[in-house]
Scaffold this active site. Structure first.
Site, PDB file in Angstrom:
ATOM      1  N   HIS A 139      31.994  32.752  40.313  1.00 52.54           N
ATOM      2  CA  HIS A 139      31.864  34.065  39.657  1.00 52.54           C
ATOM      3  C   HIS A 139      30.388  34.419  39.451  1.00 52.54           C
ATOM      4  O   HIS A 139      29.991  35.569  39.609  1.00 52.54           O
ATOM      5  CB  HIS A 139      32.563  34.073  38.281  1.00 52.54           C
ATOM      6  CG  HIS A 139      34.027  34.444  38.309  1.00 52.54           C
ATOM      7  ND1 HIS A 139      34.481  35.645  38.781  1.00 52.54           N
ATOM      8  CD2 HIS A 139      35.112  33.757  37.913  1.00 52.54           C
ATOM      9  CE1 HIS A 139      35.811  35.691  38.669  1.00 52.54           C
ATOM     10  NE2 HIS A 139      36.218  34.554  38.143  1.00 52.54           N
ATOM     11  N   CYS A 198      43.078  34.356  38.562  1.00 45.11           N
ATOM     12  CA  CYS A 198      41.814  34.862  38.030  1.00 45.11           C
ATOM     13  C   CYS A 198      42.117  35.957  37.018  1.00 45.11           C
ATOM     14  O   CYS A 198      42.950  36.834  37.282  1.00 45.11           O
ATOM     15  CB  CYS A 198      40.956  35.428  39.162  1.00 45.11           C
ATOM     16  SG  CYS A 198      39.323  35.963  38.602  1.00 45.11           S
ATOM     17  N   LEU A 199      41.462  35.892  35.869  1.00 45.70           N
ATOM     18  CA  LEU A 199      41.717  36.885  34.826  1.00 45.70           C
ATOM     19  C   LEU A 199      41.258  38.282  35.262  1.00 45.70           C
ATOM     20  O   LEU A 199      41.672  39.280  34.686  1.00 45.70           O
ATOM     21  CB  LEU A 199      41.038  36.455  33.523  1.00 45.70           C
ATOM     22  CG  LEU A 199      41.585  35.134  32.948  1.00 45.70           C
ATOM     23  CD1 LEU A 199      40.787  34.709  31.733  1.00 45.70           C
ATOM     24  CD2 LEU A 199      43.064  35.227  32.628  1.00 45.70           C
ATOM     25  N   HIS A 228      35.397  27.426  40.352  1.00 45.13           N
ATOM     26  CA  HIS A 228      35.871  28.817  40.309  1.00 45.13           C
ATOM     27  C   HIS A 228      34.931  29.668  39.451  1.00 45.13           C
ATOM     28  O   HIS A 228      34.580  30.787  39.813  1.00 45.13           O
ATOM     29  CB  HIS A 228      37.302  28.846  39.733  1.00 45.13           C
ATOM     30  CG  HIS A 228      37.884  30.206  39.544  1.00 45.13           C
ATOM     31  ND1 HIS A 228      38.952  30.682  40.267  1.00 45.13           N
ATOM     32  CD2 HIS A 228      37.553  31.208  38.676  1.00 45.13           C
ATOM     33  CE1 HIS A 228      39.234  31.919  39.871  1.00 45.13           C
ATOM     34  NE2 HIS A 228      38.404  32.261  38.901  1.00 45.13           N
ATOM     35  N   GLU A 229      34.478  29.098  38.314  1.00 43.45           N
ATOM     36  CA  GLU A 229      33.602  29.860  37.399  1.00 43.45           C
ATOM     37  C   GLU A 229      32.193  30.017  37.963  1.00 43.45           C
ATOM     38  O   GLU A 229      31.602  31.089  37.857  1.00 43.45           O
ATOM     39  CB  GLU A 229      33.542  29.176  36.025  1.00 43.45           C
ATOM     40  CG  GLU A 229      34.887  28.993  35.325  1.00 43.45           C
ATOM     41  CD  GLU A 229      35.720  30.262  35.265  1.00 43.45           C
ATOM     42  OE1 GLU A 229      36.951  30.134  35.224  1.00 43.45           O
ATOM     43  OE2 GLU A 229      35.149  31.367  35.282  1.00 43.45           O
ATOM     44  N   GLY A 281      39.205  29.260  31.822  1.00 42.09           N
ATOM     45  CA  GLY A 281      37.799  29.460  32.149  1.00 42.09           C
ATOM     46  C   GLY A 281      37.485  30.931  32.068  1.00 42.09           C
ATOM     47  O   GLY A 281      38.387  31.776  32.128  1.00 42.09           O
ATOM     48  N   GLN A 286      32.596  38.513  34.212  1.00 38.90           N
ATOM     49  CA  GLN A 286      33.951  39.019  33.985  1.00 38.90           C
ATOM     50  C   GLN A 286      34.041  39.879  32.727  1.00 38.90           C
ATOM     51  O   GLN A 286      34.999  40.647  32.582  1.00 38.90           O
ATOM     52  CB  GLN A 286      34.946  37.862  33.867  1.00 38.90           C
ATOM     53  CG  GLN A 286      35.148  37.093  35.180  1.00 38.90           C
ATOM     54  CD  GLN A 286      36.183  36.032  35.040  1.00 38.90           C
ATOM     55  OE1 GLN A 286      35.880  34.903  34.646  1.00 38.90           O
ATOM     56  NE2 GLN A 286      37.430  36.361  35.326  1.00 38.90           N
TER      57      GLN A 286
HETATM   58  O1  K2U Z   1      37.884  32.597  35.847  1.00 39.18           O
HETATM   59  C1  K2U Z   1      38.986  33.045  35.530  1.00 39.18           C
HETATM   60  O2  K2U Z   1      39.365  34.152  35.923  1.00 39.18           O
HETATM   61  C2  K2U Z   1      39.959  32.182  34.706  1.00 39.18           C
HETATM   62  C3  K2U Z   1      40.755  31.383  35.705  1.00 39.18           C
HETATM   63  C4  K2U Z   1      40.173  30.010  35.759  1.00 39.18           C
HETATM   64  C5  K2U Z   1      40.899  29.152  36.768  1.00 39.18           C
HETATM   65  C6  K2U Z   1      41.360  29.648  37.970  1.00 39.18           C
HETATM   66  C7  K2U Z   1      41.998  28.819  38.861  1.00 39.18           C
HETATM   67  C8  K2U Z   1      42.199  27.488  38.573  1.00 39.18           C
HETATM   68  C9  K2U Z   1      41.740  26.997  37.380  1.00 39.18           C
HETATM   69  C10 K2U Z   1      41.096  27.826  36.495  1.00 39.18           C
HETATM   70  C11 K2U Z   1      42.262  31.381  35.367  1.00 39.18           C
HETATM   71  O3  K2U Z   1      42.799  32.670  35.335  1.00 39.18           O
HETATM   72  S1  K2U Z   1      42.700  30.712  33.849  1.00 39.18           S
HETATM   73  C12 K2U Z   1      44.496  30.827  34.036  1.00 39.18           C
HETATM   74  C13 K2U Z   1      44.975  29.750  34.982  1.00 39.18           C
HETATM   75  C14 K2U Z   1      45.112  28.478  34.461  1.00 39.18           C
HETATM   76  C15 K2U Z   1      45.503  27.422  35.290  1.00 39.18           C
HETATM   77  C16 K2U Z   1      45.751  27.636  36.640  1.00 39.18           C
HETATM   78  C17 K2U Z   1      45.590  28.918  37.169  1.00 39.18           C
HETATM   79  C18 K2U Z   1      45.201  29.987  36.332  1.00 39.18           C
HETATM   80 ZN    ZN Z   2      38.232  34.067  37.923  1.00 39.36          ZN
END
Ligand code: K2U
Ligand code: ZN
Length: 172
Positions: free
Chosen positions: A142, A96-97, A138-139, A48, A53
């Site tokens: 943001h 979170c990225l 989560h998105e 996501g 971001q």
């Molecule tokens: O929004 C972001 O920073 C990307 C996030 C999205 C996300 C966070 C938590 C759980 C699901 C999605 C992630 O960094 S994407 C990498 C990731 C993938 C699966 C689980 C955790 C992190």
């Molecule tokens: Zn995030």
């Protein structure tokens, strides 16, 4: 069609704490931004990515929570809103990225219904569950200037923020 990798902002950054404004113009620039965000997300890699971001404080997110064995399923949600959330909850380890290498458990509604506009401005509505539900919440957080660390205790959150400040100094 050239796509451009965008720089992902690292916490703490005021743009990550901003309540983003709705998208009003469904034009080629919006489409280009969405394409760049998808390419940036896949490159990270992530499942996501929200517009703030990459420094754009507008209500736009992209996601693809499809599993490794499944075909990719890129989604672009403009002006998304949660219209229903289940009573039952789900706890998932989140990252979170914008907060690299930090993973903590967060509890959220297990299923949500989301209403949004697609890149043509057409209204869409769908229910999400599993990792898709975790990711879309989560998105959308943001877009409201909320980070997953805001659900942790103050001590843990301040330690993570201090760690990110150090990381940013090293990267500068
Ligand atoms: O929004 C972001 O920073 C990307 C996030 C999205 C996300 C966070 C938590 C759980 C699901 C999605 C992630 O960094 S994407 C990498 C990731 C993938 C699966 C689980 C955790 C992190
Ligand atoms: Zn995030």
């Amino acid at each position: 069609m050239i796509m451009t990798l965008r720089t992902i902002l690292i916490h703490p950054d005021p743009r990550l704490k901003t309540r983003c404004r709705p998208v009003e113009r469904f034009d080629a620039a919006l489409r280009k931004l969405a394409e760049d965000m998808l390419e940036t997300m896949y490159d990270a890699p992530g499942i996501g990515l929200a517009a703030p971001q990459v420094g754009v404080t507008r209500r736009l997110l992209v996601m693809d929570a499809s599993g490794k064995e499944e075909p990719p399923q890129p989604m672009v949600l403009v002006n998304p809103e949660v219209t229903w959330a289940s009573e039952d909850l789900n706890t998932h380890e989140e990252g979170c990225l914008s907060i690299p290498d930090i993973y903590e458990e967060v509890t959220r509604p297990a299923r949500v219904r989301v209403r949004w506009q697609d890149l043509d401005g057409k209204a869409q509505e769908q229910e999400f569950d599993g990792l898709w539900a975790t990711c879309v919440q989560h998105e959308i957080d943001h877009l409201d200037g909320r980070l997953f660390i805001d659900y942790l205790g103050a001590v843990k959150r301040s330690m993570i923020t201090a760690k990110m400040k150090k990381l940013k100094k090293q990267r500068a």
